[in-house]
Design a protein around this motif. Structure first.
Motif, PDB file in Angstrom:
ATOM      1  N   GLY A   1      -0.364 -62.016  16.223  1.00  0.00           N
ATOM      2  CA  GLY A   1      -0.374 -60.625  16.648  1.00  0.00           C
ATOM      3  C   GLY A   1      -1.540 -60.250  17.535  1.00  0.00           C
ATOM      4  O   GLY A   1      -1.848 -59.084  17.706  1.00  0.00           O
TER       5      GLY A   1
ATOM      6  N   GLN B   1      -6.162 -57.430  18.137  1.00  0.00           N
ATOM      7  CA  GLN B   1      -4.878 -57.080  17.552  1.00  0.00           C
ATOM      8  C   GLN B   1      -4.480 -55.690  18.028  1.00  0.00           C
ATOM      9  O   GLN B   1      -5.335 -54.900  18.408  1.00  0.00           O
ATOM     10  N   ILE B   2      -3.191 -55.428  17.915  1.00  0.00           N
ATOM     11  CA  ILE B   2      -2.709 -54.153  18.440  1.00  0.00           C
ATOM     12  C   ILE B   2      -3.395 -52.971  17.749  1.00  0.00           C
ATOM     13  O   ILE B   2      -3.738 -51.976  18.381  1.00  0.00           O
ATOM     14  N   ASP B   3      -3.652 -53.105  16.456  1.00  0.00           N
ATOM     15  CA  ASP B   3      -4.324 -52.028  15.731  1.00  0.00           C
ATOM     16  C   ASP B   3      -5.721 -51.771  16.276  1.00  0.00           C
ATOM     17  O   ASP B   3      -6.178 -50.635  16.364  1.00  0.00           O
ATOM     18  N   GLU B   4      -6.396 -52.876  16.612  1.00  0.00           N
ATOM     19  CA  GLU B   4      -7.762 -52.741  17.104  1.00  0.00           C
ATOM     20  C   GLU B   4      -7.779 -52.069  18.483  1.00  0.00           C
ATOM     21  O   GLU B   4      -8.664 -51.284  18.788  1.00  0.00           O
TER      22      GLU B   4
ATOM     23  N   GLN C   1       9.065 -55.642  21.198  1.00  0.00           N
ATOM     24  CA  GLN C   1       7.875 -56.129  20.495  1.00  0.00           C
ATOM     25  C   GLN C   1       8.164 -56.476  19.037  1.00  0.00           C
ATOM     26  O   GLN C   1       7.365 -57.117  18.387  1.00  0.00           O
TER      27      GLN C   1
ATOM     28  N   GLU D   1       4.324 -59.179  12.668  1.00  0.00           N
ATOM     29  CA  GLU D   1       3.249 -59.974  12.110  1.00  0.00           C
ATOM     30  C   GLU D   1       2.279 -59.046  11.408  1.00  0.00           C
ATOM     31  O   GLU D   1       2.012 -57.942  11.877  1.00  0.00           O
TER      32      GLU D   1
ATOM     33  N   HIS E   1       2.790 -50.060  22.626  1.00  0.00           N
ATOM     34  CA  HIS E   1       3.722 -51.193  22.649  1.00  0.00           C
ATOM     35  C   HIS E   1       4.240 -51.415  24.058  1.00  0.00           C
ATOM     36  O   HIS E   1       4.318 -52.528  24.540  1.00  0.00           O
ATOM     37  N   SER E   2       4.585 -50.330  24.725  1.00  0.00           N
ATOM     38  CA  SER E   2       5.189 -50.504  26.042  1.00  0.00           C
ATOM     39  C   SER E   2       4.148 -50.898  27.079  1.00  0.00           C
ATOM     40  O   SER E   2       4.438 -51.654  27.997  1.00  0.00           O
TER      41      SER E   2
ATOM     42  N   MET F   1       1.096 -45.339  19.090  1.00  0.00           N
ATOM     43  CA  MET F   1       1.579 -46.705  18.899  1.00  0.00           C
ATOM     44  C   MET F   1       2.784 -47.057  19.779  1.00  0.00           C
ATOM     45  O   MET F   1       2.791 -48.109  20.422  1.00  0.00           O
ATOM     46  N   PRO F   2       3.825 -46.201  19.824  1.00  0.00           N
ATOM     47  CA  PRO F   2       4.984 -46.581  20.639  1.00  0.00           C
ATOM     48  C   PRO F   2       4.625 -46.800  22.101  1.00  0.00           C
ATOM     49  O   PRO F   2       5.083 -47.765  22.725  1.00  0.00           O
ATOM     50  N   LEU F   3       3.752 -45.940  22.625  1.00  0.00           N
ATOM     51  CA  LEU F   3       3.383 -46.071  24.031  1.00  0.00           C
ATOM     52  C   LEU F   3       2.564 -47.341  24.237  1.00  0.00           C
ATOM     53  O   LEU F   3       2.749 -48.066  25.216  1.00  0.00           O
TER      54      LEU F   3
ATOM     55  N   TYR G   1      -3.631 -60.163  21.220  1.00  0.00           N
ATOM     56  CA  TYR G   1      -3.414 -60.178  22.659  1.00  0.00           C
ATOM     57  C   TYR G   1      -4.673 -60.670  23.343  1.00  0.00           C
ATOM     58  O   TYR G   1      -5.771 -60.336  22.939  1.00  0.00           O
TER      59      TYR G   1
ATOM     60  N   LYS H   1      -7.235 -48.380  18.035  1.00  0.00           N
ATOM     61  CA  LYS H   1      -8.399 -47.671  17.514  1.00  0.00           C
ATOM     62  C   LYS H   1      -9.354 -47.302  18.652  1.00  0.00           C
ATOM     63  O   LYS H   1     -10.036 -46.308  18.604  1.00  0.00           O
TER      64      LYS H   1
ATOM     65  N   LEU I   1       1.543 -52.788  26.442  1.00  0.00           N
ATOM     66  CA  LEU I   1       1.269 -54.209  26.216  1.00  0.00           C
ATOM     67  C   LEU I   1       2.397 -55.069  26.760  1.00  0.00           C
ATOM     68  O   LEU I   1       2.177 -56.109  27.373  1.00  0.00           O
ATOM     69  N   LEU I   2       3.631 -54.597  26.545  1.00  0.00           N
ATOM     70  CA  LEU I   2       4.763 -55.391  27.023  1.00  0.00           C
ATOM     71  C   LEU I   2       4.757 -55.460  28.549  1.00  0.00           C
ATOM     72  O   LEU I   2       5.001 -56.515  29.133  1.00  0.00           O
TER      73      LEU I   2
ATOM     74  N   SER J   1      10.753 -51.129  25.118  1.00  0.00           N
ATOM     75  CA  SER J   1       9.561 -51.976  25.006  1.00  0.00           C
ATOM     76  C   SER J   1       9.170 -52.171  23.560  1.00  0.00           C
ATOM     77  O   SER J   1       8.890 -53.275  23.119  1.00  0.00           O
ATOM     78  N   GLU J   2       9.136 -51.067  22.820  1.00  0.00           N
ATOM     79  CA  GLU J   2       8.713 -51.186  21.430  1.00  0.00           C
ATOM     80  C   GLU J   2       9.681 -52.082  20.666  1.00  0.00           C
ATOM     81  O   GLU J   2       9.273 -52.942  19.891  1.00  0.00           O
TER      82      GLU J   2
END
Lengths: 366, 509
Positions: free
Chosen positions: A360, A326-329, B500, B391, A342-343, A338-340, A362, A332, A345-346, B496-497
């Protein structure tokens, strides 16, 4: 056209007598027409029929239903392939209870080399993408992919074969004039174009729940092996695997995460002796009996295009190569805001290297 | 003998002046109240009669006619008791008529003459001040909310005889003053704080973005993943309330009769979480005697709809317009009432009926069809109002137990406040105050993309299968993310964010 077609359909639709006995009768009487004409004494003489069986045959001495069926298959452009037909799949002929008649849309060949790819209806993204990948690679090696056109893995298997314009056969649990599940209408059309959709049920038969386990014997019967991609503990695909063993076919299974409910069944199959499959080579290896395959040229696992990634992207790929996260994992383990993240991952997702799953998570794209 | 006493009625969340005219004449003893009063107003007769007698005054045994003017507006509630009683006492000469002019009275009477609290005192006090009255008499319990209004003397009274003495100059009732610092931090300390939530960092970030841009947000996740807990903390990161905003919220609560006793001003942003069995009327307001609904009670705060797919289809349907407009209009034959409802909607949903569709650890017992129909209910009209969709995965035990300290709400709110002030400045000429309110024309004006960003967005659309309706929403959310960073232009990371946050558009399920 088969002159005895009416009798063949009559025999196939005959209720109250199991398929195995019908096949036995065909061996004794040579043709269904003779079975149709036989009287009670002749039938009793075979020694395989019970009194109820004989009554069932004698009381069904009318062929109006068969007349109607023939009319219907003409109207709906469905072919009928009977057990004695030259296009009846050779392998399927050899199981103990082959369907008397196969209704076919598309092209069916007797010597088709097929592998069944089956699995759970409710599959994970991992299962779906691997079903698609392996089926595609099988098709590229001119192996026909057989499956049941159900939701989930079955659909992915057909799609995989179609994506490389390979041959694929769908075995349905209902009449061919019906699309089940309904969302697969388009899929069914392209399967007919690139292979065949077959069923032992006459047009108009509903997709009754008890049809599907029976249908599964055809899936495994016409294939040289069955690959189970994902199966829960009580999945119908395990029935297919069991039937495959009874029919003397190979069973392959794709290993999964040991805690994933979707892979409980496949992992158990491997424990019980099914061949563990990680790539298409593992299957091709087993098929060299049937045909010589050039295993050198097929793409192997791994080999991601990780060139041209920046350090952070590479680090994320590195993390995901062990497990899906997950994104949180991920955050960590990586000191990234977080914002970076996201980009990152996208961008990886758009490059087709990772995939976002519902929930949620990946994971690496295969 | 005629007397006139001033009081206030309620129309929506605003008051209007009502004059209570009392005429006592010779004739067969009678007591009539005219002027479209409801049952509570009609019953005032008995309360007023008993209260006057029990306060040791004489109730005139003559023909009494009370008119509530304007006589063509419906009057409801018990706040007319006191003005009617005062009118009768003035008409019989117990109170001097001059003392009553320039003064507004309201309150319910009990049979022994004690004053009881009534609803809607705050908006009525505001009206009284606007109309230039010097003083307003309220029941003691309502003095707190009334005294918030500056520029009018608020005189709390406990019973009828005390009030008569006051008007006759025998005693002087003290004014209620409200000098306390209404926005002291004492209150906000008791609010749930984001520091208490372990893990779910990306959801917190999404909530921060939602708060900063006033975006509506939906969360999808298994039961127990903390959706409610997170939503409940949303008000704590919303921008600080201004006095005018607090006044507006208090007015709504005052009208709804939901103001806690002895409270003056509501200084916390409301958080309303109606159950999914709620009717459409109680959600948006209305009823025979119109009352503000949950969506208005969440005005300037958060309306949380847990288990969104379980809400009635019709209930959600009626929510659309108010969410878009920021107000609810309730039409009646003789008046139409408007309740404000600028609220941030937070919706939560399980991914399927049993809730475990996406859970790793528990098997989902729903059929594929059930999953599909359940999530299908999420889409549709209301989804169009959801700028952000996230999510909420279930937490692993190790995360619950980790020592990592989460950021406090106060820190997040600082960033939100900053982003809001940027937006206020940007939209000072446009008549809106946050990014989520932008029209598509404004989106084109304020969310210009560079070449690289436009390329990224175009690619994302084709690769991820986003639907067209996401386009403007992605831009709005990206604008907010840029504002949170203090950036002038939207860059690729912002886009990007924002992309998402559109999971429901991507057909992942």
């Amino acid at each position: 056209m088969n002159p005895d077609l009416k009798e063949w359909i009559w025999l196939a639709n005959l209720k109250g007598i199991i398929t195995r006995k019908k096949v036995e009768l065909l061996r004794i009487f040579n043709s269904p027409a003779e079975i149709y004409r036989a009287d009670a004494v002749e039938l009793a003489k075979t020694g395989i029929l019970s009194r109820d069986n004989i009554n069932a045959i004698l009381s069904a001495r009318h062929r109006e239903a068969a007349d109607r069926a023939i009319e219907e298959i003409h109207r709906k452009d469905i072919d009928v392939v009977t057990l004695n037909s030259s296009t009846y799949p050779e392998l399927l002929k050899n199981i103990c209870d082959p369907p008397i008649c196969l209704y076919v849309k598309g092209k069916l060949a007797a010597d088709v080399l097929a592998v069944a790819v089956v699995g759970s209806r409710r599959a994970s993204g991992y299962g779906l993408s691997l079903a698609r990948k392996i089926s595609g690679e099988l098709a590229q090696n001119s192996i026909c992919v057989v499956s049941g056109m159900a939701r989930g893995i079955d659909t992915a298997a057909h799609q995989g074969a179609l994506s490389v314009n390979g041959r694929t056969i769908a075995v349905l649990g209902c009449g061919l004039d019906m699309v089940y599940p309904p969302e697969n209408k388009k899929l069914m059309e392209s399967i007919i174009e690139n292979g065949a959709v077959i069923s032992e049920y006459p047009p108009g038969a509903e997709p009754a729940p008890h049809h599907f386990p029976v249908r599964n014997r055809i899936v495994s019967g016409m294939s040289v092996g069955v690959l189970v991609v994902e199966a829960g503990e009580r999945s119908g695909s395990l029935i297919t695997a069991r039937l495959a063993l009874e029919q003397g076919r190979d069973v392959y299974a794709l290993p999964g995460n040991v805690v994933s409910v979707n892979s409980k069944g496949t992992n158990k199959l491997i424990q019980d002796g099914a061949k563990l499959v990680t790539s298409v080579q593992d299957i091709l290896e087993e098929l060299h009996w049937y045909k010589h395959f050039d295993t050198e040229n097929t793409p192997g696992p791994g080999g991601f295009g990780i060139h041209g990634l920046n350090d952070e992207e590479r680090e994320v790929i590195g993390l995901l190569s062990y497990e899906s996260l997950q994104i949180d994992e991920i955050q960590k383990k990586l000191p990234v805001e977080m914002p970076l993240l996201h980009s990152i991952l996208l961008s990886l997702e758009m490059k087709g290297l990772i995939k976002r799953e519902p929930g949620g998570k990946y994971r690496l794209e295969v | 003998m005629l007397s006139v006493v001033n009081t206030c009625g309620l129309l929506g969340i605003n008051g209007y002046m009502v004059s209570v005219e009392t005429d006592i004449s010779k004739g067969i003893p009678a007591f009539d109240i005219v002027g479209l009063g409801d049952a509570a107003v009609k019953e005032a007769k008995e309360r007023v009669r008993a209260a006057i007698r029990n306060s040791d005054f004489e109730f005139p045994s003559r023909r009494i006619t009370v008119n509530l003017a304007p006589a063509d507006m419906k009057k409801e509630g018990t706040s007319y008791d006191l003005p009617i009683a005062a009118g009768i006492l003035a008409a019989t000469g117990v109170i001097s008529r001059d003392a009553l002019s320039g003064c507004v009275l309201l309150g319910e009477l009990s049979l022994d003459g004690t004053l009881r609290p009534v609803n809607g005192v705050l908006p009525k006090t505001i009206t009284a001040r606007e109309k230039g009255f010097e003083a307003i008499i309220t029941p003691c319990e309502n003095a707190g909310e009334a005294s918030v209004v500056k520029g009018i003397k608020v005189i709390p009274a406990s019973n009828l005889s005390e009030l008569v003495k006051h008007f006759n100059g025998e005693i002087n009732l003290p004014y209620a003053e409200n000098d306390a610092d209404l926005f002291s931090d004492e209150e906000s300390k008791n609010q749930p704080d984001f520091a208490d939530v372990k893990g779910q960092e990306h959801v917190k970030r999404a909530l921060e973005v939602a708060a900063a841009g006033g975006h509506n947000l939906s969360m999808i996740g298994s039961p127990g993943s903390g959706k409610t807990m997170l939503a409940r903390r949303m008000p704590s990161i919303l921008p600080d309330l201004t006095f005018e905003e607090a006044l507006e919220i208090t007015k709504i609560y005052s009208v709804a009769g939901l103001l806690p006793p002895d409270s003056s001003l509501i200084t916390k942003r409301p958080f309303r979480a109606p159950h999914h069995t709620i009717s459409s009327i109680s959600l948006i307001g209305g009823g025979r005697i119109p009352k503000p609904g949950e969506v208005s009670l969440a005005h300037l705060g958060v309306l949380f709809l847990d288990e969104l797919p379980e809400f009635g289809k019709n209930t959600l349907e009626v929510l659309r317009q108010p969410l878009e407009d920021g107000f609810v209009n309730i039409s009646r034959i003789n008046a139409s009432i408007t309740y404000p409802c600028s609220t941030t909607l937070i919706a939560a949903a399980n991914p399927c009926k049993c809730g475990y569709y996406l859970d790793d650890t528990r098997e989902c017992t729903c059929t594929q069809n059930e999953v599909r129909t359940y999530l299908g209910r999420l889409s549709g009209p209301l989804l169009d109002r959801m700028d952000i969709q996230v999510e909420v995965p279930s937490l692993r035990y190790s995360e619950l137990n980790s020592d990592t300290v989460s950021e406090s709400s106060a820190d997040i709110r600082k960033r939100v406040n900053k982003a809001r002030s940027i937006q206020r400045k940007r939209f000072s000429q446009e008549g809106i105050y946050c990014n989520s309110q932008m029209t598509s024309l404004m989106v084109r004006k304020y969310c210009r993309l560079g070449k690289e960003e436009a390329d990224l967005l175009r690619k994302a659309f084709s690769r991820l299968g986003l639907t067209a309706r996401s386009h403007d929403k992605i831009l709005k959310v990206a604008r907010t993310i840029a504002d949170l960073e203090g950036a002038e232009n939207i860059n690729a990371v912002h886009i990007s964010e924002a992309i998402q946050y559109r999971i429901l558009d991507r057909n992942l399920f």
